[in-house]
Design a protein around this motif. Structure first.
Motif: not given
Length: 128
Positions: A66-70, A85, A87-88, A95, A116
């Motif tokens: 969680n919380g990773v912005t691609w 962008l 975010t998971t 996402f 990522s």
């Protein structure tokens, strides 16, 4: 080997070859779904659906974190249509990006790409 056995074997082999060469799985109402590829442990998939004269595009990346912005881009027939962008999020650490794209004359080739912060890349392409 009997003629019937040879015929059954040939039909089975032809079916496997046809399935292997298919660019994407057809789902309901002309939807196209494909599994993407990722450079590490994440997974991705792309779904294209006809939607009132446009193409509904759904691109999903599942990283299980969680919380990773691609950084995500969608291209259609080589033209970049989306750059954004994503975010998971919980609970799955994934996402989903949904966009409506114009339906151009002829077949449309849509490519989704996500990168990522660590440099992991996921891509998926399909035609509708």
């Amino acid at each position: 080997m009997s003629t019937i056995h040879r015929l059954a074997t040939a039909v089975a082999a032809a079916s496997l070859l046809a399935a292997a060469g298919a660019p994407g799985a057809l789902a309901k109402d002309g939807d196209v779904r494909v599994a993407g590829s990722c450079s590490a442990s994440a997974t991705s998939k792309l779904k294209l659906s006809p939607e009132n004269g446009r193409i509904e595009t759904e691109f999903e990346v599942d990283q299980n974190r969680n919380g990773v912005t691609w950084r995500v881009t969608l291209t259609q027939n080589g033209v970049q249509r989306v750059s954004t962008l994503a975010t998971t999020v919980a609970p799955s650490g994934s996402f989903e990006l949904r966009r409506l794209l114009p339906n151009t004359p002829g077949a449309d080739r849509v490519t989704a790409r996500a990168v990522s912060p660590s440099g992991q890349v996921c891509t998926a392409s399909a035609s509708l």
